[in-house]
Motif scaffolding. Structure first.
Motif, mmCIF file in Angstrom:
data_model
loop_
_atom_site.group_PDB
_atom_site.id
_atom_site.type_symbol
_atom_site.label_atom_id
_atom_site.label_comp_id
_atom_site.label_asym_id
_atom_site.label_seq_id
_atom_site.Cartn_x
_atom_site.Cartn_y
_atom_site.Cartn_z
ATOM 1 N N ARG A 9 -85.843 -99.459 -29.374
ATOM 2 C CA ARG A 9 -86.654 -100.678 -29.341
ATOM 3 C C ARG A 9 -87.945 -100.447 -30.098
ATOM 4 N N SER A 10 -88.540 -101.529 -30.530
ATOM 5 C CA SER A 10 -89.852 -101.443 -31.153
ATOM 6 C C SER A 10 -90.896 -101.379 -30.057
ATOM 7 N N ARG A 11 -91.968 -100.647 -30.341
ATOM 8 C CA ARG A 11 -93.073 -100.561 -29.395
ATOM 9 C C ARG A 11 -93.946 -101.799 -29.540
ATOM 10 N N ALA A 12 -94.711 -102.104 -28.504
ATOM 11 C CA ALA A 12 -95.556 -103.297 -28.516
ATOM 12 C C ALA A 12 -96.620 -103.228 -29.617
ATOM 13 N N VAL A 13 -97.194 -102.050 -29.837
ATOM 14 C CA VAL A 13 -98.271 -101.928 -30.805
ATOM 15 C C VAL A 13 -97.718 -101.582 -32.188
ATOM 16 N N ARG A 14 -97.111 -100.426 -32.314
ATOM 17 C CA ARG A 14 -96.582 -99.973 -33.598
ATOM 18 C C ARG A 14 -95.579 -98.862 -33.345
ATOM 19 N N GLY A 15 -94.506 -98.861 -34.108
ATOM 20 C CA GLY A 15 -93.533 -97.787 -34.003
ATOM 21 C C GLY A 15 -92.296 -98.186 -33.222
ATOM 22 N N ALA A 16 -91.487 -97.164 -32.939
ATOM 23 C CA ALA A 16 -90.225 -97.377 -32.235
ATOM 24 C C ALA A 16 -90.077 -96.332 -31.141
ATOM 25 N N VAL A 17 -89.217 -96.650 -30.180
ATOM 26 C CA VAL A 17 -88.888 -95.740 -29.088
ATOM 27 C C VAL A 17 -87.372 -95.661 -28.993
ATOM 28 N N ALA A 18 -86.873 -94.429 -29.006
ATOM 29 C CA ALA A 18 -85.459 -94.190 -28.721
ATOM 30 C C ALA A 18 -85.408 -93.570 -27.336
ATOM 31 N N GLU A 19 -84.618 -94.148 -26.452
ATOM 32 C CA GLU A 19 -84.492 -93.644 -25.080
ATOM 33 C C GLU A 19 -83.048 -93.279 -24.796
ATOM 34 N N VAL A 20 -82.874 -92.063 -24.319
ATOM 35 C CA VAL A 20 -81.570 -91.579 -23.909
ATOM 36 C C VAL A 20 -81.639 -91.328 -22.409
ATOM 37 N N ARG A 21 -80.715 -91.900 -21.684
ATOM 38 C CA ARG A 21 -80.627 -91.647 -20.240
ATOM 39 C C ARG A 21 -79.308 -90.961 -19.938
ATOM 40 N N LEU A 22 -79.417 -89.873 -19.165
ATOM 41 C CA LEU A 22 -78.247 -89.077 -18.789
ATOM 42 C C LEU A 22 -78.266 -88.863 -17.287
ATOM 43 N N PRO A 23 -77.086 -88.724 -16.677
ATOM 44 C CA PRO A 23 -77.054 -88.416 -15.249
ATOM 45 C C PRO A 23 -77.684 -87.046 -14.984
ATOM 46 N N LEU A 24 -78.412 -86.960 -13.905
ATOM 47 C CA LEU A 24 -78.965 -85.678 -13.482
ATOM 48 C C LEU A 24 -77.852 -84.800 -12.907
#
Length: 153
Positions: A132-147
């Motif tokens: 996703r794009s960040r609110a101010v500037r840039g992007a965020v990639a998020e990976v979620r994995l089971p613990l």
């Protein structure tokens, strides 16, 4: 299929950042790390390092010279979460639904396989990935994995 070894997600991140240290220095990209060493997952270290590498390389290319990159590993909503944030131009909302499709690329010399591979490897580990794009500037990639479950005493 990926191996299922107990490993700290922070280890995969640290090894990739060490591997990419020269490229980060060359571009004068500042890296902030917040890596919780207690976040343990069941997975294949080499395959998870490939995920991290692809996300870091994408972020590095997006930031250009003298940008900044932030990498976090934490527990969020009962899942291990890896976040890679950059201060590049962000992701055009019109293409967000396509970025994980094989052969989709916005780069002149890109193959369009990096994020497709990330999604495949993350899903093989029982996780999800989003960009996703960040609110101010840039992007965020998020990976979620089971613990990983705690080891037997």
């Amino acid at each position: 299929p990926p191996r299922r070894d107990r490993l700290t997600l922070a280890r995969a991140v640290a090894e990739v950042l060490e591997l990419e240290a020269a490229a980060l220095r060359q571009r004068r990209v500042r890296v902030e790390r917040e890596l919780d060493e207690n976040v343990v997952v069941l997975g294949d270290l080499e395959k998870l390092k490939q995920v991290v590498l692809n996300l870091v390389v994408n972020a590095l290319e997006a930031t250009g010279e003298q940008g900044s990159l932030r990498v976090e590993v934490a527990v969020v909503d009962g899942m291990a979460q890896l976040s890679v944030m950059d201060d590049g131009p962000g992701v055009d909302p019109a293409i967000l639904s396509e970025v994980f499709a094989p052969f989709f690329t916005t780069k002149p010399a890109g193959t369009g396989l990096g994020l497709a591979l990330v999604r495949k490897l993350v899903e093989q580990h029982g996780g999800q990935v989003r960009l996703r794009s960040r609110a101010v500037r840039g992007a965020v990639a998020e990976v979620r994995l089971p613990l990983a479950s705690p080891p037997d005493p």
